[in-house]
Scaffold this motif. Structure first.
Motif: not given
Length: 364
Positions: A57-61, A114, A117, A120, A123-124
């Motif tokens: 799964e390519r995590a978006r968050s 994931r 991640i 990601v 970035r967050e």
């Protein structure tokens, strides 16, 4: 446990189970249709083992936030969905239904990794409005389950958090955490890390039946020793306490963990939300038939006459005389052993947002 599926359990004919927790693969609660395995006479002579598969799964968050008054953290990261440890009691099993997969065997054989991640998450953490607080990992599924050896998703998350001095709390029963001591040791030295190691029983045979692909109890105690030797503060988690099955081991587990170096302790009563209740009852009848009735009677006693109560303040510890006795025994044992029920707060003042690739400040 070596077991072959039968009609009506959702397992296709010709599949054989070995070292799995669930005995069925019934469809999740959101599915309009179920799957039923029916032999048609063409079953192969040699049945095939049901093997683990890992999808990406390519995590978006990365960060998940919660407002639960029962939890000591408000954010977490999940490197994986599903868990190959296969603990039959795992309260996270129902989460697999959101993926259109079964909380039964799918949860422990059809995993989601994931990778990526970590980027990601970085970035967050750089977001202008981000406010630092300890991040918990392992509160849903174990980040150090066997597939981490190949996928290294947890490793990339720890690298990000270590690189920006972000506080971290890990919960695991996996031995792969020892691989990351090069990162975890320095984090602990700065007051940025604590680890909870789950020990449900000291009986190897019961552990193998109940937690088929998790490390045996003696090996988990060795994990505590090695983490402690590296300067990592460890809390032993007697979780879950299973009434009529493992509750008599409470003091023994705490003493063994203290001898191994644990400095803190906690406990949680067995939780059977949604599909877990049926999976647990089926397992109990096969794995512990002589104690099944007693276990369920004791559990209902601690759950207000029900198999589970999700009410805040009750879901973790239960209620009634039996639950109160467990709590009293725990309090006396930790006091006698010198174990803390709450470890010191993790530092948040050292955090700095992760540098972007090419930032000049990263050169100094």
């Amino acid at each position: 446990m070596d077991w072959r599926g039968e009609q009506g359990d959702g397992i296709l004919p010709g599949r054989r189970l070995r070292a799995r927790g669930a005995l069925s693969n019934a469809a999740g609660r959101f599915e309009a249709h179920g799957v039923e395995g029916v032999a048609d006479g063409w079953e192969p002579v040699e049945a095939h083992l049901l093997r683990t598969e890992v999808r990406v799964e390519r995590a978006r968050s990365a960060l998940s936030f919660n407002r639960s008054p029962d939890l000591p953290f408000d954010r977490s990261v999940n490197p994986y969905r599903g868990c190959e440890h296969g603990c039959i009691y795992c309260f996270a099993r129902p989460s697999h239904a959101f993926l259109n997969l079964s909380p039964g065997l799918d949860f422990e054989t059809r995993l989601i990794a994931r990778p990526g991640i970590g980027a990601v998450l970085a970035r967050e953490l750089r977001a202008k409005g981000y406010r630092v607080a300890p991040t918990a990992i392992g509160t849903n599924t174990d980040p150090y389950q066997p597939c981490e050896a190949e996928w290294r998703v947890m490793r990339e998350v720890v690298e990000v958090l270590a690189g920006c001095d972000h506080p971290l709390a890990i919960t695991t029963k996996g031995t792969l955490i020892e691989r990351d001591l090069d990162l975890l040791g320095p984090m602990a030295a700065k007051g940025l890390l604590r680890v909870g190691v789950s020990v449900t029983t000291l009986e190897a045979g019961l552990s193998r039946r109940m937690e088929p692909r998790a490390a045996l109890p003696a090996r988990r105690l060795e994990v505590i020793r090695r983490l402690t030797a590296a300067g990592v503060p460890v809390r032993v988690m007697v979780a879950p306490v299973v009434p009529g099955l493992t509750d008599h081991e409470l003091e023994g587990i705490l003493a063994a963990a203290r001898e191994a170096g644990a400095v803190g302790a906690s406990w949680i009563m067995l939780r059977l939300p949604l599909e877990v209740a049926g999976l647990w009852r089926d397992w109990l009848e096969v794995a512990e038939p002589g104690r099944a009735a007693k276990v369920m009677a004791r559990l209902r006693e601690a759950r207000g006459g029900k198999e589970y109560d999700a009410e805040w303040g009750k879901r973790m510890r239960g209620e009634g005389l039996f639950a109160e006795l467990i709590g009293q025994r725990f309090a006396k044992a930790v006091a006698r052993l010198g174990l803390a029920e709450a470890l010191p707060a993790l530092r948040c003042d050292l955090f700095r947002p992760p540098a972007r690739a090419g930032d000049q400040l990263s050169l100094f």
